[in-house]
Design a protein around this motif. Structure first.
Motif, mmCIF file in Angstrom:
data_model
loop_
_atom_site.group_PDB
_atom_site.id
_atom_site.type_symbol
_atom_site.label_atom_id
_atom_site.label_comp_id
_atom_site.label_asym_id
_atom_site.label_seq_id
_atom_site.Cartn_x
_atom_site.Cartn_y
_atom_site.Cartn_z
ATOM 1 N N LYS A 133 -1.596 7.788 8.227
ATOM 2 C CA LYS A 133 -0.277 7.795 8.869
ATOM 3 C C LYS A 133 0.221 6.376 9.182
ATOM 4 O O LYS A 133 0.629 6.068 10.312
ATOM 5 N N PRO A 134 0.186 5.487 8.178
ATOM 6 C CA PRO A 134 0.584 4.097 8.416
ATOM 7 C C PRO A 134 2.091 3.932 8.559
ATOM 8 O O PRO A 134 2.872 4.671 7.956
ATOM 9 N N ASP A 135 2.484 2.955 9.378
ATOM 10 C CA ASP A 135 3.881 2.545 9.391
ATOM 11 C C ASP A 135 4.020 1.155 8.773
ATOM 12 O O ASP A 135 5.102 0.582 8.758
ATOM 13 N N LEU A 136 2.907 0.621 8.229
ATOM 14 C CA LEU A 136 2.920 -0.593 7.428
ATOM 15 C C LEU A 136 1.597 -0.671 6.676
ATOM 16 O O LEU A 136 0.536 -0.480 7.264
ATOM 17 N N VAL A 137 1.681 -0.953 5.374
ATOM 18 C CA VAL A 137 0.493 -1.155 4.540
ATOM 19 C C VAL A 137 0.580 -2.538 3.919
ATOM 20 O O VAL A 137 1.633 -2.937 3.414
ATOM 21 N N VAL A 138 -0.520 -3.277 3.969
ATOM 22 C CA VAL A 138 -0.561 -4.625 3.398
ATOM 23 C C VAL A 138 -1.561 -4.635 2.257
ATOM 24 O O VAL A 138 -2.706 -4.185 2.402
ATOM 25 N N LEU A 139 -1.125 -5.151 1.104
ATOM 26 C CA LEU A 139 -1.940 -5.177 -0.107
ATOM 27 C C LEU A 139 -1.952 -6.571 -0.721
ATOM 28 O O LEU A 139 -1.014 -7.348 -0.513
ATOM 29 N N ALA A 140 -2.993 -6.868 -1.498
ATOM 30 C CA ALA A 140 -3.024 -8.120 -2.251
ATOM 31 C C ALA A 140 -2.734 -7.880 -3.727
ATOM 32 O O ALA A 140 -2.381 -8.802 -4.451
ATOM 33 N N ASN A 141 -2.899 -6.627 -4.179
ATOM 34 C CA ASN A 141 -2.696 -6.299 -5.586
ATOM 35 C C ASN A 141 -1.960 -4.971 -5.717
ATOM 36 O O ASN A 141 -2.242 -4.031 -4.970
ATOM 37 N N ASP A 142 -1.051 -4.895 -6.677
ATOM 38 C CA ASP A 142 -0.345 -3.644 -6.945
ATOM 39 C C ASP A 142 -1.039 -2.932 -8.096
ATOM 40 O O ASP A 142 -0.574 -2.944 -9.240
ATOM 41 N N ILE A 143 -2.184 -2.321 -7.805
ATOM 42 C CA ILE A 143 -2.977 -1.638 -8.820
ATOM 43 C C ILE A 143 -2.542 -0.180 -8.924
ATOM 44 O O ILE A 143 -2.311 0.485 -7.908
ATOM 45 N N ASP A 144 -2.421 0.310 -10.161
ATOM 46 C CA ASP A 144 -2.031 1.705 -10.409
ATOM 47 C C ASP A 144 -0.701 2.065 -9.758
ATOM 48 O O ASP A 144 -0.483 3.215 -9.342
ATOM 49 N N GLY A 145 0.180 1.089 -9.630
ATOM 50 C CA GLY A 145 1.503 1.368 -9.073
ATOM 51 C C GLY A 145 1.489 1.847 -7.642
ATOM 52 O O GLY A 145 2.370 2.604 -7.216
ATOM 53 N N ILE A 146 0.510 1.384 -6.868
ATOM 54 C CA ILE A 146 0.352 1.875 -5.499
ATOM 55 C C ILE A 146 1.551 1.534 -4.613
ATOM 56 O O ILE A 146 1.906 2.309 -3.720
#
Length: 320
Positions: A121-134
Motif C-alpha cells: 500500500k505505498p504512496d511512493l515507490v523509489v527504484l533504480a531500474n525500470d525492469i519489466d516495465g515496473i
C-alpha cells in the motif's frame, strides 16, 4: 548480494545511462492541494505539497507527504534514512542492508513484482531500474514512482538526495546532507598529496573485473590525483574491463582497493597468495585497502565514507 558481479556492478555504478534526474520544484499555487486527512489544504501546501520532482522517469508530482514509502534501491534506502524519511519507509528490497533498522523484505529491485509492491500500500515507490516495465505497472494504478538510476557523477548523487528530500517532505535535511557531503569531500580531495603520481587498481571481483576513470568510482579516485591502471585495458568494456592477472602484475599499482571483501572474502592476505601478486608494490608496502563492498557499490551519502578511505590511503602512501 552479488550473484553475477559484473552485471550488478554495471547496474549500480553507471553502465545504465542516467536520464532526466534533475532539480526539484514545488508546484504552483494553482495546483490542486490534497489534504492528508488531518489538516486543511492550505496546511498541506504550507508543508511543501504538492511537489514536482524531475526524476529518471520524467516529471513526477506527489500530491501529499508520503507516509508509506517503498524503496527498491539500496542507495535510495540509505538516502531516505539520511534525509530523515526513515519513519516514512515501510518496506525496502532484499539488498538494502543499511541502515540496520530499514524494514527489509523479500521484495526485489532486480525482479520487481508489481503485485507484491502494491500489497505494501505505498504512496511512493523509489527504484533504480525500470525492469519489466515496473514503472508503468505502478503508475497505472496511481502509485507515484521515482526512478533514480545509478549516478555517473557526484552532482547526480547530490541531485538524487535532493529529489528524495523534496519528495518526502524533508528537503531542508536533504540540503543539509548534501552540503555536508560536498564540504567533506572537497576537504578530503584538497588535502590529498597529488604530486606523487600514484597509480591504483580497484577490484570488483576475483575475475578480476575493474573500473576505469570514466565510471562513478573512477571519478571519485580521480579527485585524489590517482592514475587508474585499468584505463589502459585493451577492452574498456563500457568502463568495467575484465583484466588479466598478468595485466595487473605488469602495471604494478601503488595502491590496490578491494571491493570484494564481502562477496568473495578477499583480503590483503588472499591477494598475496595469487600467482605473481606477492611481488606487487601495493602488497609489499602494505597498501592494499579492504573496502566495504556495499559502500563501494552505492552512490548515496556513504560516498563520503569511501572518500575517507581513499584519502587516508593516499596520504599514507605519499608519506612512505
Amino acid at each position: 548480494m552479488r550473484p553475477v558481479r559484473p552485471v550488478l556492478a554495471g547496474a549500480l555504478l553507471g553502465v545504465l545511462a542516467l536520464s532526466g534526474c534533475g532539480q526539484n520544484s514545488s508546484s504552483s499555487p494553482a495546483s490542486p492541494a490534497v489534504s492528508s486527512g488531518t489538516g486543511s489544504a492550505p496546511a498541506a501546501q504550507a508543508a511543501g505539497f504538492p511537489v514536482t520532482v524531475q526524476a529518471g522517469n520524467g516529471s513526477v508530482t506527489i500530491a501529499r507527504k508520503p507516509e508509506r514509502v517503498v524503496s527498491l534501491s539500496p542507495t535510495a534506502t540509505e538516502s531516505l534514512f539520511a534525509v530523515g524519511a526513515g519513519t516514512q519507509v515501510v518496506a525496502v528490497d532484499d539488498q538494502s542492508t543499511y541502515p540496520a533498522e530499514a524494514p527489509k523484505t523479500d521484495l526485489s529491485g532486480f525482479k520487481p513484482n508489481a503485485e507484491a509492491i502494491i500489497a505494501q500500500k505505498p504512496d511512493l515507490v523509489v527504484l533504480a531500474n525500470d525492469i519489466d516495465g515496473i514503472v508503468a505497472k505502478l503508475t497505472k494504478v496511481n502509485v507515484p514512482v521515482l526512478l533514480e538510476p545509478a549516478a555517473t557523477k557526484l552532482d547526480e548523487t547530490y541531485d538524487q538526495i535532493g529529489d528524495l528530500g523534496a519528495a518526502t517532505g524533508n528537503k531542508p535535511k536533504a540540503d543539509e546532507v548534501v552540503a555536508g557531503m560536498r564540504k567533506r569531500i572537497d576537504e578530503l580531495a584538497a588535502a590529498a598529496p597529488k604530486d606523487k603520481n600514484l597509480t591504483y587498481y580497484h577490484e570488483l571481483d576475483t575475475t578480476p573485473y575493474s573500473v576505469t576513470s570514466s565510471t562513478f568510482l573512477g571519478q571519485i579516485y580521480g579527485l585524489f590525483g590517482l592514475t587508474n591502471i585499468a584505463d589502459k585495458a585493451p577492452d574498456p568494456a563500457g568502463g568495467y574491463p575484465k583484466l588479466s592477472a598478468e595485466f595487473v602484475a605488469q602495471a604494478d599499482p601503488d595502491l590496490v582497493f578491494l571491493a570484494d571483501t564481502k562477496c568473495c572474502a578477499q583480503t590483503a592476505a588472499t591477494l598475496a597468495k595469487r600467482p605473481g601478486w606477492s611481488k606487487l608494490s601495493a602488497v609489499k608496502k602494505d597498501r592494499v585497502v579492504e573496502l566495504d563492498d556495499d559502500v563501494a557499490s552505492r552512490w548515496g551519502p556513504r560516498v563520503v565514507d569511501l572518500a575517507e578511505k581513499v584519502g587516508e590511503a593516499v596520504r599514507k602512501a605519499a608519506a612512505d
